[in-house]
Design a protein around this motif. Sequence first.
Motif, PDB file in Angstrom:
ATOM      1  N   THR A  47      14.691 -16.825  17.173  1.00  0.00           N
ATOM      2  CA  THR A  47      14.701 -18.062  18.147  1.00  0.00           C
ATOM      3  C   THR A  47      16.243 -18.085  18.732  1.00  0.00           C
ATOM      4  OG1 THR A  47      13.375 -19.279  16.734  1.00  0.00           O
ATOM      5  CG2 THR A  47      14.376 -20.444  18.413  1.00  0.00           C
ATOM      6  N   ARG A  60       4.789 -21.055  11.164  1.00  0.00           N
ATOM      7  CA  ARG A  60       4.865 -19.925  12.072  1.00  0.00           C
ATOM      8  C   ARG A  60       3.647 -18.955  11.723  1.00  0.00           C
ATOM      9  NH1 ARG A  60       9.842 -15.797  11.937  1.00  0.00           N
ATOM     10  NH2 ARG A  60       8.707 -15.000   9.966  1.00  0.00           N
ATOM     11  N   LYS A 109      19.509 -27.934  11.989  1.00  0.00           N
ATOM     12  CA  LYS A 109      19.610 -28.764  13.158  1.00  0.00           C
ATOM     13  C   LYS A 109      18.484 -28.234  14.055  1.00  0.00           C
ATOM     14  CE  LYS A 109      23.974 -30.689  12.420  1.00  0.00           C
ATOM     15  NZ  LYS A 109      25.218 -31.175  13.035  1.00  0.00           N
TER      16      LYS A 109
HETATM   17  N1  LIG Z   1      16.477 -25.075  14.357  1.00  0.00           N
HETATM   18  C1  LIG Z   1      15.139 -24.899  14.342  1.00  0.00           C
HETATM   19  N2  LIG Z   1      14.593 -26.457  13.954  1.00  0.00           N
HETATM   20  C2  LIG Z   1      13.073 -26.036  13.877  1.00  0.00           C
HETATM   21  N3  LIG Z   1      12.215 -25.053  13.947  1.00  0.00           N
HETATM   22  C3  LIG Z   1      12.893 -24.023  14.252  1.00  0.00           C
HETATM   23  C4  LIG Z   1      14.398 -23.810  14.442  1.00  0.00           C
HETATM   24  N4  LIG Z   1      14.715 -22.519  14.733  1.00  0.00           N
HETATM   25  C5  LIG Z   1      13.593 -21.741  14.550  1.00  0.00           C
HETATM   26  N5  LIG Z   1      12.491 -22.701  14.147  1.00  0.00           N
HETATM   27  C6  LIG Z   1      11.100 -22.228  14.124  1.00  0.00           C
HETATM   28  O1  LIG Z   1      10.952 -21.646  12.894  1.00  0.00           O
HETATM   29  C7  LIG Z   1      10.137 -20.786  13.060  1.00  0.00           C
HETATM   30  C8  LIG Z   1      11.126 -19.299  12.354  1.00  0.00           C
HETATM   31  O2  LIG Z   1      12.081 -18.953  13.454  1.00  0.00           O
HETATM   32  P1  LIG Z   1      12.457 -17.491  13.745  1.00  0.00           P
HETATM   33  O3  LIG Z   1      13.525 -17.458  14.845  1.00  0.00           O
HETATM   34  O4  LIG Z   1      11.299 -16.749  13.954  1.00  0.00           O
HETATM   35  O5  LIG Z   1      13.228 -17.208  12.431  1.00  0.00           O
HETATM   36  P2  LIG Z   1      13.741 -15.901  11.838  1.00  0.00           P
HETATM   37  O6  LIG Z   1      13.766 -14.994  12.958  1.00  0.00           O
HETATM   38  O7  LIG Z   1      14.877 -16.269  11.087  1.00  0.00           O
HETATM   39  O8  LIG Z   1      12.566 -15.345  10.548  1.00  0.00           O
HETATM   40  C9  LIG Z   1       9.821 -20.519  14.070  1.00  0.00           C
HETATM   41  O9  LIG Z   1       8.583 -20.791  14.223  1.00  0.00           O
HETATM   42  C10 LIG Z   1      10.678 -21.248  14.993  1.00  0.00           C
HETATM   43  O10 LIG Z   1       9.991 -21.686  16.320  1.00  0.00           O
END
Ligand SMILES: Nc1ncnc2c1ncn2[C@@H]1O[C@H](COP(=O)(O)OP(=O)(O)O)[C@@H](O)[C@H]1O
Length: 597
Positions: free
Chosen positions: A241, A351, A396
């Motif tokens: 993200t 997710r 956060k």
């Molecule tokens: N700060 C945040 N607060 C709430 N949800 C988040 C946050 N950052 C990411 N997400 C959500 O959490 C899930 C995992 O994020 P992602 O970026 O895919 O994680 P990673 O790449 O570390 O596995 C996604 O569905 C995303 O939309």
Amino acid sequence: MEQTLALVKPDAFARKDEVVLKVVSAGFTVEKSAELQLTPARAAQFYAEHAGKPFLDDLCNFMCSGRVLAMVLSKEGAIKAWRELMGPTDSVAARSTAPDSMRALFGTDKQKNACHGSDSPEAAAREIAFFFPPSGEIPDLATGAAQAAPMEGGAAAEPAANAPPARSEGQVRAAALAKEYLETKLTGTLTGALAELAKDTPADPIAYLVDYLRKFNPHPQGSPYAKIVFVLGGPGSGKGTQSANIVRDFGWTHVSAGDLLRDEVQSKSTQGKMIGDMIKNGQIVPGHITIGLLKKAIVKATDAGAPGVLVDGFPRKVDQAGMFEKMVAKAEFTLFFDCPEKVMEERLLERGKTSGRSDDNIKSIKKRFKTFVEQSMPVIDYYEAKGSVRRINATKPVDEVYRTINAIFTEAMQVGNEKAASLTAPAAPPARAGSKPKPQAQLAEVAKMPSNKSEGEAGPALTRHVFSTALAPNVVAEQPSAEGQEMPASAAVPVGSETLPVEAAVAPEPAAPYVAPVVAPAETSLEAPAELSAEPADDQALDPEPEPKPKPEPALAPPPPPPPASDSDVLSPRSDQLQAAPELPEDSAQSPTPMPA
Ligand SMILES: Nc1ncnc2c1ncn2[C@@H]1O[C@H](COP(=O)(O)OP(=O)(O)O)[C@@H](O)[C@H]1O
Ligand SMILES: Nc1ccn([C@H]2C[C@H](O)[C@@H](COP(=O)(O)OP(=O)(O)O)O2)c(=O)n1
């Protein structure tokens, strides 16, 4: 092993290769060799023991009549053995008493007798030192060591007919050193480059060579790739993200190790199937596979002019960190998303409703958490010990997390740009086709964005707290070596207060000050993970093309110093903290979501 000095005299110089062949066939090792032209003064010095004898002048004239080959030969009993191989002094006599000897084969008479050999250990030591002085002069490569030399002591000597100009001993020595220098530092790489060049016959051979040499430079001063930042954190901590935000605002390229591996699974190859099984089981794919894929993506991003590459989800094991440094480059810093398991689990389950990922289910998630704690958290410890981690409180909301990240990247880019501007490079490198301009305007904008550094409750090393129960000392060393994984016990390195993985020999130390966390004995830290040396061959097989192009701009500076310890969102380690505590503080009550037992 005994050594002796052997000379191939001017009368046999034209047949020196035959002489050397016989020398080697007789079991001698040619330790050193030099072709040179003696001056009368040097010849007289060499034959000083014959001073006053009637034949000395003739002998010196003969020895100066052409070039000689001086060699240091070694073998058990080398002095006697070489004298036997030379044969009797008089070549005429030698032909009847020792017909296979050097003098019989290559000499003419008693004076023109093809070879010389030391006759005692004392003589050997003196004569070797005469031709190969122990304290060699530094070659003057600029003036060309092989050029004509002034004669010693101002003595004028006529060069032999058709012989190259005479050289002083100093220049002979300088030429030998220059040769050695070129052979150890350049010849191998250059020969490889020319072989590739001949195969590829590129339109611009010079540009091709420049590219090749930069990529295969065995003594690199800087990386040929765009800057690299590792993005690490547990599964679901938000790496993907936030990487998208950085790409949007800073023009960097996002390279996700997980995505690359998933693409490989799609290819349905045997390797793809193996990777697919490992991902489902929450295991880590062997480093050489992932690094092969990452390297290709980094090269592609560099060629496209990206100022930097976010390497997301790598390295996941400590040995992979060293391996990447050795095989690709050193990262500028590591952005670590600190997030408790409970939060990550909720996010991943959410997710999983839409991601279609084979591992976004509770069974795989649990396995991934375990793997992360046991194998990936030590990577953070490793980089923290080097002072190169930028720790983010990832619990956060997305925007808040990004504000912190934005400030980090803005600062890093500014520092880098200032450093680049201060360099007195003669000219900027030519623009590359398809390069994106550096988004200076965007940078200026994001730099104005507010930082939430003072906001929120302390976000102390949440993951560290949460994962503390699993982070026993020596966790890496003690981990079982699962099938298909590449870290044998011998390659494992204790983490934290024990040993750190070997510093990649190629890489300089990071600029950030490093104070060893408790004790990291130097001798043990020099132990190379076996994988470092064992796996590059595999990687070569995976990534054979000499494709990377030079970095389009000077390497930017290492990251800025860590922010103050009071900062609640950017939890960069400080040397005092590191010294005090690779172990976790007891106040884990601060952790909003303690790790389930
Ligand atoms: N700060 C945040 N607060 C709430 N949800 C988040 C946050 N950052 C990411 N997400 C959500 O959490 C899930 C995992 O994020 P992602 O970026 O895919 O994680 P990673 O790449 O570390 O596995 C996604 O569905 C995303 O939309
Ligand atoms: N360097 C890497 C990155 C990912 N993998 C494998 C193992 C991981 O569980 C999966 C998914 O990784 P990815 O980074 O996409 O996802 P998470 O951060 O785990 O959500 O891929 C790996 O083996 N080595």
